[in-house]
Write an enzyme that holds these catalytic residues in place. Structure first.
Site, PDB file in Angstrom:
ATOM      1  N   GLY A 258       0.827  -1.204   0.000  1.00 30.04           N
ATOM      2  CA  GLY A 258       0.000   0.000   0.000  1.00 30.04           C
ATOM      3  C   GLY A 258       0.858   1.249   0.000  1.00 30.04           C
ATOM      4  N   LYS A 262       3.844   0.007   7.015  1.00 27.62           N
ATOM      5  CA  LYS A 262       4.710  -1.019   7.595  1.00 27.62           C
ATOM      6  C   LYS A 262       6.085  -1.007   6.954  1.00 27.62           C
ATOM      7  CE  LYS A 262       1.307  -3.984   7.113  1.00 27.62           C
ATOM      8  NZ  LYS A 262       0.140  -3.065   7.179  1.00 27.62           N
ATOM      9  N   ASP A 280       3.346  -3.785  -4.417  1.00 28.05           N
ATOM     10  CA  ASP A 280       1.895  -3.588  -4.410  1.00 28.05           C
ATOM     11  C   ASP A 280       1.396  -3.560  -5.843  1.00 28.05           C
ATOM     12  OD1 ASP A 280      -0.247  -2.746  -2.165  1.00 28.05           O
ATOM     13  OD2 ASP A 280      -0.800  -1.791  -4.055  1.00 28.05           O
ATOM     14  N   ASP A 327       0.580  -8.682   4.153  1.00 33.48           N
ATOM     15  CA  ASP A 327      -0.621  -8.140   4.787  1.00 33.48           C
ATOM     16  C   ASP A 327      -1.670  -8.084   3.691  1.00 33.48           C
ATOM     17  OD1 ASP A 327      -2.513  -6.958   6.324  1.00 33.48           O
ATOM     18  OD2 ASP A 327      -1.378  -5.168   6.809  1.00 33.48           O
ATOM     19  N   CYS A 380      -6.451  -8.080   8.092  1.00 34.93           N
ATOM     20  CA  CYS A 380      -7.150  -7.207   9.034  1.00 34.93           C
ATOM     21  C   CYS A 380      -8.621  -7.607   9.056  1.00 34.93           C
ATOM     22  CB  CYS A 380      -6.978  -5.749   8.645  1.00 34.93           C
ATOM     23  SG  CYS A 380      -7.600  -4.616   9.901  1.00 34.93           S
TER      24      CYS A 380
END
Length: 446
Positions: A258, A262, A280, A327, A380
């Protein structure tokens, strides 16, 4: 002459309308509308309460509205947004007089949609006002569809699911990640408290880098921002990065990076002798990383970006990294306290659909890890379809994958019996816990 509606109620209605019709996100839409209307702090707080409170209690609001409607079919969108905002105030805000709530709602509809719909709104709201509790109370729990409550319970267990759904403060606190190579958490907290004495600053309990701030205004205006002493990052997200356990001098890939929240933390961990590659699908997001590293005073020449679709392949990055963090794209259900508008958009099929995408990405991400390296898979979301079930398929389908359950330094959490780290407001003596994440760590033996 009819008095104009309260600016706070006008703004709240406009934001709820934009969320429902444009797919807008609550936080940026609210910020933009508050600024455009020039609301003072009191009205801005009321508008925020109405927007988030409405979104967090929408099922019961819509049931109440449906019980008083005589017209069949879908409500006109602006009228529906106005009625939703008004019913939230009638049901949950004791300080909002019924006559003011109804009068303002009718004025908003009349001004935007004409006399006919304003009469309809007036009839519905007067009927609801007659049934208003004598002492309206704030909601104690986030309301979610039944299918989602079942998913939460299956993924977290009944006790954790209830803890996750419990009501949180409005607006939510902002989590800061302190750049520990340049200052300490205590020093930065002191500076913010001195500059914003009416605000609240407290240390996070899960990340040694986290500060949680409320009532301090725009974090970019806080002391330390221009010096690069902190970034804005959810405390749970900080723990996700920490679970990769990156070491100085290592080569790291931050897959699905993204805008690089992080990535910056990982660059800080590996230092000048290591390297971090941010990957990404969306190059425009990746382009923001270099500027953020510069602001934080981190070594930009040891970080690079790669725009590619990891659900398709790795394109020459086979066995290139000591550690890889995935992630993965997900439903985002772990963020629904901060982004309750997601509840308007998700369907029962979405967790499984996203789980399939996550598995495709994880298969390729595993190819990028050197033998003896580590792959951390995170989402998430608290659903089983996006966490444990994907991890189990990874173990079955990817050769040389071994689940790691050992303690990670700096992370005050242990995995559950199934080897999944579950991050969230569980067992925390606070109503301001982080978003919900699930993380599984794997060693790569071949």
């Amino acid at each position: 002459m009819v008095a104009p509606a309260s600016p706070a109620r006008v703004v709240a209605t406009r934001v709820l309308h934009r969320i429902a019709t444009e797919g807008a996100w609550a936080s940026p839409a609210l910020d933009a509308e508050i600024e455009r209307a020039g609301l003072d702090a009191r009205d801005a707080a009321l508008a925020t309460e109405i927007v988030y409170g409405t979104l967090r209690t929408l099922p019961s609001i819509d049931r109440a509205l449906a019980s008083k409607q005589t017209k069949k079919g879908e409500l006109e969108p602006l009228t529906r947004a106005t009625l939703r905002a008004a019913q939230y105030q009638l049901a949950h805000l004791s300080g909002a007089p019924s006559h003011a709530v109804v009068s303002d709602a009718v004025s908003i509809v009349r001004a935007q949609r004409g006399e006919g719909l304003s009469r309809f709104a007036n009839a519905v709201l007067r009927a609801l006002a007659r049934e208003r509790p004598s002492s309206p109370e704030r909601a104690t729990r986030l309301e979610v569809p039944k299918w989602l409550e079942g998913e939460m319970t299956r993924g977290l267990g009944a006790e954790r699911a209830e803890a996750f759904l419990r009501a949180r403060p409005l607006p939510p606190p902002i989590a800061l990640r302190v750049e520990l190579t340049r200052t300490t958490r205590e020093a930065l907290a002191t500076r913010i408290r001195e500059a914003r004495p009416s605000g609240t600053v407290r240390e996070g309990v899960l990340s040694p880098r986290a500060l949680l701030v409320s009532g301090v205004g725009d974090p970019r205006a806080l002391p330390g921002w221009d010096e690069g002493l902190f970034a804005v990052q959810d405390e749970g997200s900080q723990v996700v990065a920490a679970l990769l356990d990156a070491r100085a001098g290592e080569s790291i890939a931050d897959a699905c990076a993204g805008r690089g929240g992080k990535t910056a933390l990982l660059v800080s961990q590996v230092g000048a002798s290591g390297s971090v590659t941010a990957i990404d699908l969306h190059e425009r997001k990746l382009e923001q990383i270099d500027g953020e590293l510069a602001r934080l005073g981190l070594p930009r020449d040891h970080a690079r970006i790669e725009a590619r679709d990891l659900s398709v392949g790795v394109g020459g990055l086979e066995r290139a990294f000591d550690r890889v963090l995935v992630d993965a794209p997900c439903t985002g259900l772990g963020t629904i306290h901060r982004r309750p508008e997601l509840l308007l958009r998700l369907t029962p099929a979405d967790p499984a659909r996203m789980g399939a995408l996550q598995l495709a990405i994880a298969r390729n991400a595993a190819k990028m890890v050197k033998p003896g390296g580590v792959l951390a898979f995170a989402v998430c979301s608290p659903t089983r379809a996006e966490g444990p079930e994907v991890a189990a398929r990874m173990e079955r389908e990817i050769p040389g994958l071994t689940r790691l359950v050992d303690h990670v330094e700096g992370v005050p959490l242990a995995p559950d019996d199934d080897g999944v780290w579950r991050i969230g407001p569980f067992g925390i003596a606070s109503d301001e816990g982080p978003d919900a994440y699930q993380v599984v760590r794997f060693g790569i033996t071949s």
